[in-house]
Design an enzyme around this catalytic site. Structure first.
Site, PDB file in Angstrom:
ATOM      1  N   TYR A  38      11.244  -1.169   9.934  1.00  0.00           N
ATOM      2  CA  TYR A  38      12.453  -1.982   9.736  1.00  0.00           C
ATOM      3  C   TYR A  38      12.037  -3.357   9.267  1.00  0.00           C
ATOM      4  CZ  TYR A  38      11.489  -4.499  14.105  1.00  0.00           C
ATOM      5  OH  TYR A  38      10.913  -5.263  15.080  1.00  0.00           O
ATOM      6  N   CYS A  39      13.003  -4.087   8.629  1.00  0.00           N
ATOM      7  CA  CYS A  39      12.731  -5.490   8.347  1.00  0.00           C
ATOM      8  C   CYS A  39      13.991  -6.308   8.561  1.00  0.00           C
ATOM      9  CB  CYS A  39      12.047  -5.710   7.006  1.00  0.00           C
ATOM     10  SG  CYS A  39      12.832  -5.007   5.566  1.00  0.00           S
ATOM     11  N   ARG A  40      14.427  -7.052   7.544  1.00  0.00           N
ATOM     12  CA  ARG A  40      15.465  -8.049   7.821  1.00  0.00           C
ATOM     13  C   ARG A  40      16.876  -7.493   7.854  1.00  0.00           C
ATOM     14  NH1 ARG A  40      13.070 -12.655   3.837  1.00  0.00           N
ATOM     15  NH2 ARG A  40      11.478 -13.427   5.276  1.00  0.00           N
TER      16      ARG A  40
END
Lengths: 219, 219
Positions: free
Chosen positions: B174-176
């Site tokens: 996952y990221c932002r």
DNA sequence: AGCGTAATCAAGTATTCACTTGACTAGTTG
DNA sequence: CAACTAGTCAAGTGAATACTTGATTACGCT
């Protein structure tokens, strides 16, 4: 390349922000949240010239927030969809937590401390139990959709129609939304004549968005 | 008078719109949605000069969307509260239904057809069941808060760390947020080595806002 | 005190914006 | 067809914006 594409993506988001970055456009969105309107009607509501209103509408259309269709001689604009209504509602909500809005709202709306509110749920329950509902918006907005059973009392006619309210009936007034003055004025005027009057929380668009029943009476 | 006060109220709403009316400011809000950051860190993330970043932050601060505090030598900015996070989320959602965003997103993110998603709920359930979670954001954002048990794999290190993944373990990256490329790149790279990798729906801010557990590791 | 770092401020410039005015176009009505 | 109505387009002007560069301020360290 990637960094340019990244900037371009955020620029697209900003295009939506830009649509709301002007007070007149915000007013337009607020009126359009009530329903479809012609350019002429919108220009009048926001007290701007025809050409200027048209240009603002085109900015909104370019950013995808409104769509238009021709009906004979006139062009009718409307909000592009549910996400746009949700965005406008959220934006006003966020703006409430900002200092400047409180001051500006107070200057415009006055002290609302003594105004009693009716929740949407309560009004929905009591609709067929002899409560009198006043729709205090311009006629065009009433015709585009209103709370079932509500009577149209346009802003300018409130004073004239105070006496037609039968004794012992409670009145609930509503207009465009939380920041709309018309309902406040009606409730204060009614209270001045010792009528039991309250104001609906928020306004018509929020009622519709909540999935509550809606009547239309256009021609 | 009243008409001036009305215009002033909508101008206040527009002030919030104006804050989002610039792509760089939108980027700033997106980074700040991950957590508190210094001006320097923000300037680097959005590839802008120090002075320009500072000025954008002051625009955001004036509109009430961010607040700042001094910590020794540096000034740390953060989003002003939950309503601001909600607004940014809603704005991106509304922007998705606009033509230009689709094109810009595709140019930046590429074809996401084959990327499989994991829902927040599924990941939350499986957190202690031997799934490997990669947090593919810059270290500063990981430190400000992350999914419990996630390991920090900053964007530049993805390639280097592909081989440390043990066989037979599924990876969730996952990221932002939904429009962040880092997680996509990680999942594609892992898939290229035949690792079972999927991407979390949306990103960390949405995880936190959903009330799911969060770990912090700052110093 | 003196130096270095983090951030803000001030001034300048090219661009964009909001609004005006006047011409133009698309439909409708007599 | 001419006359009318609703809306858009084009050009112009003053104000606001975004970004740059070069000071200036605030704090920490030695």
């Amino acid at each position: 390349m990637t960094s340019k594409a990244k900037a371009a993506l955020y620029d697209q988001f900003a295009l939506v922000g830009k649509a709301f970055s002007n007070g007149r456009r915000a007013e337009l969105v607020d009126v359009l949240a009530q329903g479809e309107r012609s350019v002429e009607g919108l220009a009048e509501q926001i007290s701007q010239s025809f050409a200027n209103t048209s240009q603002h509408l085109q900015v909104l259309a370019r950013s995808g927030l409104v769509t238009s269709r021709r009906d004979g001689n006139r062009v009718l604009y409307r909000l592009a969809g549910e996400p746009v209504e949700a965005l406008w509602e959220t934006l006003r909500g966020a703006a409430e937590s900002v200092a400047g809005v409180h001051r500006a709202a107070e200057d415009y709306l006055g002290n609302r401390g003594e105004l009693e509110l009716v929740s949407r749920d309560e009004l929905a329950r009591r609709l067929d139990e002899g409560v009198l509902v006043w729709d205090v918006r311009p006629v065009a907005e009433f015709e585009a959709g209103h709370v079932p059973g509500a009577v149209s009392v346009p802003p300018g006619e409130v004073q004239r129609r105070l006496d037609e309210v039968p004794d012992g009936v409670e009145i609930v007034a509503y207009c465009r939304g939380r920041f709309c003055v018309f309902a406040d004025e009606a409730v204060r005027a009614l209270a001045g004549r010792n009528r039991p009057a309250r104001r609906l929380e928020d306004g018509f668009p929020e009622w519709r968005r909540a999935g509550l029943p809606v009547a239309a009476s256009s021609g």
